[in-house]
Design a protein around this motif. Structure first.
Motif, PDB file in Angstrom:
ATOM      1  N   THR A   1       0.821  -1.196   0.000  1.00 47.28           N
ATOM      2  CA  THR A   1       0.000   0.000   0.000  1.00 47.28           C
ATOM      3  C   THR A   1       0.859   1.252   0.000  1.00 47.28           C
ATOM      4  OG1 THR A   1      -1.722   1.216   1.208  1.00 47.28           O
ATOM      5  CG2 THR A   1      -0.120  -0.022   2.517  1.00 47.28           C
TER       6      THR A   1
ATOM      7  N   GLY B   1       0.730   2.478   7.591  1.00 41.86           N
ATOM      8  CA  GLY B   1       0.143   1.269   8.165  1.00 41.86           C
ATOM      9  C   GLY B   1       0.768   0.926   9.498  1.00 41.86           C
ATOM     10  N   ARG B   2       0.369  -0.212  10.048  1.00 42.94           N
ATOM     11  CA  ARG B   2       0.831  -0.628  11.372  1.00 42.94           C
ATOM     12  C   ARG B   2       2.340  -0.810  11.420  1.00 42.94           C
ATOM     13  NH1 ARG B   2      -2.170  -5.738  13.816  1.00 42.94           N
ATOM     14  NH2 ARG B   2      -3.863  -4.208  13.666  1.00 42.94           N
ATOM     15  N   GLU B   3       2.927  -1.244  10.304  1.00 45.35           N
ATOM     16  CA  GLU B   3       4.371  -1.476  10.256  1.00 45.35           C
ATOM     17  C   GLU B   3       5.158  -0.209  10.588  1.00 45.35           C
ATOM     18  OE1 GLU B   3       7.787  -2.885   7.008  1.00 45.35           O
ATOM     19  OE2 GLU B   3       5.653  -2.906   6.489  1.00 45.35           O
ATOM     20  N   ASP B   4       4.579   0.961  10.285  1.00 52.26           N
ATOM     21  CA  ASP B   4       5.277   2.228  10.509  1.00 52.26           C
ATOM     22  C   ASP B   4       5.539   2.505  11.992  1.00 52.26           C
ATOM     23  OD1 ASP B   4       5.009   2.464   7.804  1.00 52.26           O
ATOM     24  OD2 ASP B   4       3.488   4.035   7.849  1.00 52.26           O
TER      25      ASP B   4
END
Length: 545
Positions: free
Chosen positions: A3, A7-10
């Motif tokens: 994407t 997102g959550r990874e950030d």
């Protein structure tokens, strides 16, 4: 599918790293302050525009960009490309260009074109980096001599005019301050690299100028708050003239940001870089910067490296850096406005000393003459023309030398026939094609094959790595020529991907018999020997149907 949005990874690592990220953000913010002011002035947009860009673009790029540790803002390369645009179209047009370039980058990210910008050869990257360093240094000469020069002149001409117009001993004061700032920065760098040498030198120079009452140019009035967001108005008749500069700015922003992110990823385990998201995020950053009256932004290699070395692991570091600069605008703009221009000139001149890795350049020059020529020509084009032209010329040159080197690996070798020898073997030529048969090497190979006077020519393709349409077309012409003079051509080892190209080029149709295509060398040689035996027996040579 990756994407383009946060997102959550950030934020996964934040609970473990937030303290280091905050400290790294404060560190890089201190380093970025004088650079933001200096690059704003150098671009012609003014110191305030540099600060606005570092704050607004810094936050937006940190949130939406494709690197966890990228620090974005005004850079030397962008200042170099903006200076002539400001001279021709004015600061107002640059705000529009920032937004147009941002839209181009957003579209490039959505279309997944981020990876295209990373295919820039090493000598071209080093060449335009060195060229940018030369231009930045030339731009500082008027400030170092406390001389005003007309806008719109090339940095080389402006530097010459400044030297000619300098009035000594008055100019010696500004020049001495510039040199002193450089000396302090370099001394602190050698003593303790973690110290913010640029900030310390600028503060010391400003104190000396204030206490001594020196009559030299200062930055001037800076805003004590961010400008209100607005959409700049521009005439429809002027807009088409801004598209080309906006495209150039977008290309530079993509190249510099992706290069910076790639360098940061190699310095520490900071997570993967997402090229498409990085381009997308930098586009949003430039749009936001333009809305607030700033200039286009890119990822800044030097500031990003400082952040990583200081312990940055997440996007929080870049956000903290921007918030610190916002605090300077809110509470310290009056003091910042008293900074002498000569001191900022010293900061940028000190920056140019470390923009090019001398060791890498020495290594680059030793690799090959073509690499050295590409590097040198890119520097000259950067200084004499512009960055985008320099990159274009450099890429074309690098491609030319790469193709020439590739063509040199292409060869035709005559092989001995398998034992036992038979009568008439001297009338058979088994020719092994090796390397890459493409447009740059086709004629050389054709000359080697066309000289054969054998009755049967076996072309071995099993060692051929690449066959392009030009190479296949020239082989078709060669087969036509050999068959026309009575020789029989047999093809051996034509691989699948090469077979499709050969068929489309008409190479297989040029053979005397469709059965003259073999996958096995002994079978091909046996067929060739049978042809020679019939000719030795006086049988007529069959012609193509």
């Amino acid at each position: 599918m990756v994407t383009l949005l946060p997102g959550r990874e950030d934020v996964q690592a934040l609970p473990r790293t937030w303290r280091r990220d905050v400290l790294a953000g404060l560190t890089v913010g201190v380093v970025a302050l004088p650079l933001a002011l200096a690059f704003g002035v150098s671009s012609g947009m003014g110191a305030a525009a540099g600060l606005v860009t570092a704050i607004v673009a810094g936050i937006v790029a940190a949130i939406f960009g494709g690197s966890h540790v990228q620090v974005s803002g005004p850079t030397g390369a962008m200042a170099v490309i903006l200076a002539p645009i400001v001279a021709v179209h004015g600061p107002h047009a640059v705000v529009v260009i920032s937004m147009l370039a941002g839209l181009i980058l957003v579209a490039a990210g959505v279309l997944r074109l981020g990876r295209v910008a990373v295919y820039i050869p090493w000598p071209v990257i080093e060449g335009f980096t060195a060229g940018i360093a030369v231009i930045i240094a030339l731009q500082q000469i008027p400030f170092a001599l406390d001389v005003r020069t007309p806008a719109g002149h090339s940095p080389l001409i402006a530097a010459g005019e400044a030297i000619a117009a300098a009035r000594f001993p008055e100019a010696a004061i500004a020049l001495g301050m510039t040199v002193a700032v450089i000396v302090v920065i370099e001394a602190l760098r050698a003593w303790k690299a973690t110290l913010p040498g640029a900030l310390i030198a600028v503060v010391a120079a400003t104190i000396v100028a204030e206490v001594s009452g020196l009559s030299i140019a200062r930055i001037g009035v800076l805003p004590d708050s961010l400008p209100a967001p607005s959409i700049p108005l521009v005439s429809w008749s002027v807009l088409p003239t801004l598209v080309s500069p906006a495209l150039a700015v977008a290309v530079l922003a993509a190249i510099e940001s992706l290069l910076s992110a790639r360098v940061a990823a190699g310095m520490a385990p900071t997570g993967r870089v997402l090229p498409d998201r990085e381009v997308f995020g930098q586009g949003l950053a430039s749009i936001a910067s333009g809305i607030f009256g700033g200039m286009p932004a890119t990822g800044a290699i030097a500031r990003t490296a400082v952040a990583v070395r200081a312990g940055a692991r997440t996007r929080l570091a870049a956000v903290v850096h921007a918030l610190l600069l916002a605090g300077v605008v809110a509470f310290g703009s009056g003091l910042a406005g008293r900074i002498p221009m000569a001191a900022l000139a010293g900061v940028l001149l000190a920056t140019t000393l470390h923009m090019v890795d001398v060791g890498q350049v020495r290594e680059l020059l030793r690799i090959s003459r073509g690499t050295a020529i590409t590097f040198a020509v890119t520097i000259v084009c950067t200084v004499a023309l512009d960055l985008i032209t320099a990159v274009e010329v450099g890429v074309v040159l690098a491609a030319f030398f790469a193709l020439r080197a590739l063509a040199a690996t292409t060869s035709v070798t005559r092989e001995a026939l398998p034992e036992p020898a038979q009568v008439g073997d001297d009338h058979i030529a088994v020719l092994r094609l090796e390397g890459s048969l493409f447009f740059g090497a086709a004629d050389k190979v054709m000359e080697d094959i066309a000289g054969s006077e054998a009755w049967v020519v076996v072309l071995r393709f099993s060692k051929l790595e690449m066959l392009d349409p030009t190479g296949a077309h020239r082989l078709t012409e060669l087969i036509d020529m050999l068959e026309a003079r009575g020789a029989t051509v047999i093809i051996k080892g034509l691989r699948g991907r090469h077979g499709r190209v050969a068929e489309r080029a008409g190479m297989l149709d040029a053979l005397r018999d469709p059965e003259h295509v073999f996958s096995d060398l002994p079978a091909a040689v046996a067929h060739a020997r049978s042809h020679v035996a019939r000719q030795l027996a006086g049988e007529p040579v069959p012609t193509r149907s």
